[in-house]
Design a protein around this motif. Structure first.
Motif, PDB file in Angstrom:
ATOM      1  N   THR A 144       9.430  55.579 -27.252  1.00  0.00           N
ATOM      2  CA  THR A 144       8.825  55.387 -28.643  1.00  0.00           C
ATOM      3  C   THR A 144       8.030  54.249 -28.180  1.00  0.00           C
ATOM      4  OG1 THR A 144      10.617  55.844 -30.516  1.00  0.00           O
ATOM      5  CG2 THR A 144       8.906  54.445 -30.912  1.00  0.00           C
ATOM      6  N   TYR A 145       6.659  54.155 -28.693  1.00  0.00           N
ATOM      7  CA  TYR A 145       5.502  53.884 -27.992  1.00  0.00           C
ATOM      8  C   TYR A 145       5.474  52.688 -29.343  1.00  0.00           C
ATOM      9  CZ  TYR A 145       1.574  50.549 -26.414  1.00  0.00           C
ATOM     10  OH  TYR A 145       1.094  49.311 -25.780  1.00  0.00           O
ATOM     11  N   ARG A 146       4.663  51.391 -29.694  1.00  0.00           N
ATOM     12  CA  ARG A 146       4.204  50.886 -31.007  1.00  0.00           C
ATOM     13  C   ARG A 146       3.211  49.886 -30.244  1.00  0.00           C
ATOM     14  NH1 ARG A 146       7.302  47.117 -34.804  1.00  0.00           N
ATOM     15  NH2 ARG A 146       4.974  46.246 -35.418  1.00  0.00           N
ATOM     16  N   PHE A 147       2.014  49.853 -30.764  1.00  0.00           N
ATOM     17  CA  PHE A 147       0.819  48.780 -30.741  1.00  0.00           C
ATOM     18  C   PHE A 147       0.797  48.483 -31.533  1.00  0.00           C
ATOM     19  CE2 PHE A 147      -3.420  48.278 -30.168  1.00  0.00           C
ATOM     20  CZ  PHE A 147      -4.026  47.720 -29.500  1.00  0.00           C
ATOM     21  N   ALA A 148       0.772  47.336 -32.238  1.00  0.00           N
ATOM     22  CA  ALA A 148       1.317  46.996 -33.571  1.00  0.00           C
ATOM     23  C   ALA A 148       0.084  45.295 -34.089  1.00  0.00           C
ATOM     24  CB  ALA A 148       2.273  45.808 -34.063  1.00  0.00           C
ATOM     25  N   LEU A 180       0.832  54.662 -17.659  1.00  0.00           N
ATOM     26  CA  LEU A 180       2.160  54.048 -16.891  1.00  0.00           C
ATOM     27  C   LEU A 180       3.334  55.018 -17.348  1.00  0.00           C
ATOM     28  CD1 LEU A 180       3.218  51.779 -16.344  1.00  0.00           C
ATOM     29  CD2 LEU A 180       3.947  50.881 -18.386  1.00  0.00           C
ATOM     30  N   LEU A 181       3.494  55.878 -18.051  1.00  0.00           N
ATOM     31  CA  LEU A 181       4.376  56.460 -18.552  1.00  0.00           C
ATOM     32  C   LEU A 181       4.652  58.021 -17.756  1.00  0.00           C
ATOM     33  CD1 LEU A 181       4.670  57.511 -22.625  1.00  0.00           C
ATOM     34  CD2 LEU A 181       5.785  56.325 -20.928  1.00  0.00           C
TER      35      LEU A 181
END
Length: 190
Positions: A144-148, A180-181
């Protein structure tokens, strides 16, 4: 730029404020990068890459294209057509049609084109890669990635304008996450 065969021969940037700030730090930057040019402030400065190629293109072997996304394609294509090696900031272009054309042109010219995905070489991500390789982290079953908190200011709104940036923050910044992933976990699979 520790290699004595590498030399900066020109600077091209439409943002004179940034260029002037760079010139003010010229001596510091020259020492830090171990540049072989006599003085950054003596380099020819251009506001248009077409003028740069016309005036000093014969002295240029390679270029770095670090412009807003919509300018990657025309600048890189001109460089490739003039036989230059190209290092282009990510995303490579606004859509696959432009990317495919850039790749085909580079192949036809027998010149490399590189896209600037550098984060995999940062120490913190190299550590994560090592932890994964050593089995310390274990099997990754989801991400899970969050760009906040985008740091972009009003002056840089081109990043969210579809005509200029293509895919907005996802294409501009999300491409780093995808790269990156892919590096850490391998290609996406079904």
């Amino acid at each position: 730029m520790k290699d004595p065969r590498v030399n900066v021969v020109a600077v091209c940037d439409v943002d004179r404020v940034l260029v002037n700030a760079t010139y003010k730090r010229a001596a510091e930057l020259k020492a830090k990068a171990e540049l072989t040019c006599a003085d950054l402030t003596t380099l020819p400065l251009f506001a248009d890459y077409r003028e740069m190629f016309a005036k000093v293109g014969d002295r240029i072997d390679a270029v770095t294209v670090s412009t807003p996304d919509h300018r990657h394609y025309p600048a890189a294509m001109m460089a490739i057509q003039r036989g230059k090696h190209v290092y282009v900031e990510k995303p490579m272009a606004r859509h696959t049609t432009e990317c495919d054309a850039m790749i085909a042109a580079a192949a036809a010219a027998k010149r490399p084109i590189f896209v600037a995905y550098y984060r995999c070489s940062l120490p913190r991500f190299r550590l994560v890669a090592q932890l994964l390789a050593d089995g310390v982290i274990g099997d990754v079953t989801g991400v899970t990635y969050r760009f906040a908190a985008p740091y972009h200011t009003q002056a840089r709104q081109w990043r969210v304008d579809a005509a200029t940036a293509g895919g907005g923050h996802f294409l501009d910044l999300g491409s780093h996450v995808l790269d990156l992933l892919d590096h850490l976990l391998g290609p996406l699979t079904d």
